[in-house]
Write a protein that holds these residues in place. Structure first.
Motif, PDB file in Angstrom:
ATOM      1  N   TYR A   1      14.660   2.150   4.947  1.00  0.00           N
ATOM      2  CA  TYR A   1      13.991   3.130   5.811  1.00  0.00           C
ATOM      3  C   TYR A   1      12.495   2.962   5.633  1.00  0.00           C
ATOM      4  CZ  TYR A   1      18.478   5.570   5.910  1.00  0.00           C
ATOM      5  OH  TYR A   1      19.793   5.892   6.074  1.00  0.00           O
ATOM      6  N   PRO A   2      11.705   3.380   6.593  1.00  0.00           N
ATOM      7  CA  PRO A   2      10.259   3.391   6.356  1.00  0.00           C
ATOM      8  C   PRO A   2       9.941   4.334   5.193  1.00  0.00           C
ATOM      9  CG  PRO A   2      10.740   3.758   8.689  1.00  0.00           C
ATOM     10  CD  PRO A   2      12.046   3.809   7.943  1.00  0.00           C
ATOM     11  N   MET A   3       9.004   3.956   4.354  1.00  0.00           N
ATOM     12  CA  MET A   3       8.632   4.797   3.218  1.00  0.00           C
ATOM     13  C   MET A   3       7.912   6.036   3.719  1.00  0.00           C
ATOM     14  SD  MET A   3       7.492   2.171   0.272  1.00  0.00           S
ATOM     15  CE  MET A   3       7.632   3.469  -0.936  1.00  0.00           C
ATOM     16  N   GLY A   4       8.243   7.165   3.103  1.00  0.00           N
ATOM     17  CA  GLY A   4       7.601   8.402   3.505  1.00  0.00           C
ATOM     18  C   GLY A   4       7.920   9.521   2.547  1.00  0.00           C
TER      19      GLY A   4
ATOM     20  N   ASN B   1       0.836  -1.193   0.000  1.00  0.00           N
ATOM     21  CA  ASN B   1       0.000   0.000   0.000  1.00  0.00           C
ATOM     22  C   ASN B   1       0.875   1.249   0.000  1.00  0.00           C
ATOM     23  OD1 ASN B   1      -2.425   1.503   0.153  1.00  0.00           O
ATOM     24  ND2 ASN B   1      -2.226   1.633   2.367  1.00  0.00           N
ATOM     25  N   ALA B   2       1.912   1.245   0.822  1.00  0.00           N
ATOM     26  CA  ALA B   2       2.829   2.387   0.886  1.00  0.00           C
ATOM     27  C   ALA B   2       3.517   2.587  -0.460  1.00  0.00           C
ATOM     28  CB  ALA B   2       3.858   2.187   1.994  1.00  0.00           C
ATOM     29  N   LEU B   3       3.937   1.505  -1.100  1.00  0.00           N
ATOM     30  CA  LEU B   3       4.598   1.612  -2.403  1.00  0.00           C
ATOM     31  C   LEU B   3       3.641   2.177  -3.448  1.00  0.00           C
ATOM     32  CD1 LEU B   3       7.129   1.203  -4.079  1.00  0.00           C
ATOM     33  CD2 LEU B   3       6.395  -1.155  -4.488  1.00  0.00           C
TER      34      LEU B   3
ATOM     35  N   PRO C   1       5.169   9.454   7.220  1.00  0.00           N
ATOM     36  CA  PRO C   1       5.352   8.062   6.794  1.00  0.00           C
ATOM     37  C   PRO C   1       4.186   7.596   5.927  1.00  0.00           C
ATOM     38  CG  PRO C   1       5.507   8.272   9.194  1.00  0.00           C
ATOM     39  CD  PRO C   1       5.005   9.570   8.660  1.00  0.00           C
ATOM     40  N   LEU C   2       4.485   6.769   4.961  1.00  0.00           N
ATOM     41  CA  LEU C   2       3.444   6.233   4.087  1.00  0.00           C
ATOM     42  C   LEU C   2       3.025   4.833   4.497  1.00  0.00           C
ATOM     43  CD1 LEU C   2       4.792   7.325   0.587  1.00  0.00           C
ATOM     44  CD2 LEU C   2       3.301   8.584   2.157  1.00  0.00           C
ATOM     45  N   ASP C   3       3.820   4.188   5.346  1.00  0.00           N
ATOM     46  CA  ASP C   3       3.539   2.800   5.691  1.00  0.00           C
ATOM     47  C   ASP C   3       2.954   2.627   7.088  1.00  0.00           C
ATOM     48  OD1 ASP C   3       5.880   3.507   6.939  1.00  0.00           O
ATOM     49  OD2 ASP C   3       7.049   1.833   6.177  1.00  0.00           O
ATOM     50  N   GLU C   4       2.522   3.714   7.698  1.00  0.00           N
ATOM     51  CA  GLU C   4       1.864   3.630   9.004  1.00  0.00           C
ATOM     52  C   GLU C   4       0.388   3.294   8.790  1.00  0.00           C
ATOM     53  OE1 GLU C   4       2.964   4.290  12.252  1.00  0.00           O
ATOM     54  OE2 GLU C   4       5.038   4.504  11.574  1.00  0.00           O
ATOM     55  N   GLU C   5      -0.159   2.496   9.681  1.00  0.00           N
ATOM     56  CA  GLU C   5      -1.594   2.220   9.655  1.00  0.00           C
ATOM     57  C   GLU C   5      -2.343   3.544   9.786  1.00  0.00           C
ATOM     58  OE1 GLU C   5      -4.859  -0.059   9.165  1.00  0.00           O
ATOM     59  OE2 GLU C   5      -2.849  -0.922   9.253  1.00  0.00           O
TER      60      GLU C   5
END
Length: 140
Positions: free
Chosen positions: A66-69, A20-22, A105-109
């Motif tokens: 890294y976390p996506m953001g 989803n983040a990608l 961040p893009l990958d946080e719930e």
């Protein structure tokens, strides 16, 4: 649970969040690069979108290190406040946060939808871009 333990997360859930983040990352990157005069560069091993040789959005890395953001400059107080309520959002490092830059961040719930992220990218772009590019954007 011990203080340093990570909460248990099912592998499928972790993969779904990353996918989803990608997808969000791809949408916001495409949007940013579609703005008048936008170019893509890779300083510090990170993807950025620039206009007139100035960064208007940091898109981070997609290699999983890294976390996506993304990081944008939000001068509008309401947009800035809204962005800061996003899960995991924080003022950007290296003193950029003092100038209105926010890392999201893009990958946080519960992270914002791509459409809202694109709105923030456009605001950041309008803060950085020369008037001729803003006029071109408004003419679209």
């Amino acid at each position: 649970m011990a203080p340093c333990e990570e909460p248990h997360q099912e592998p499928e859930a972790a993969v779904a969040v990353t996918e989803n983040a990608l997808k969000k990352w791809e949408k916001v990157r495409e949007f940013a690069l579609g703005l008048p005069g936008a170019t893509e560069e890779f300083p510090w091993g990170e993807t950025v979108a620039k206009v007139n040789k100035k960064v208007f959005v940091f898109l981070g890395v997609t290699d999983g290190s890294y976390p996506m953001g993304m990081t944008v400059k939000l001068k509008d107080e309401a947009a800035h406040a809204h962005a800061m309520t996003s899960p995991g959002a924080e003022p950007a490092g290296y003193g950029l946060g003092k100038a209105g830059w926010v890392s999201i961040p893009l990958d946080e719930e519960g992270s914002p939808a791509a459409e809202l992220l694109c709105d923030w990218i456009e605001e950041s772009y309008r803060t950085i871009a020369p008037k001729k590019f803003i006029a071109e954007l408004e003419a679209r």
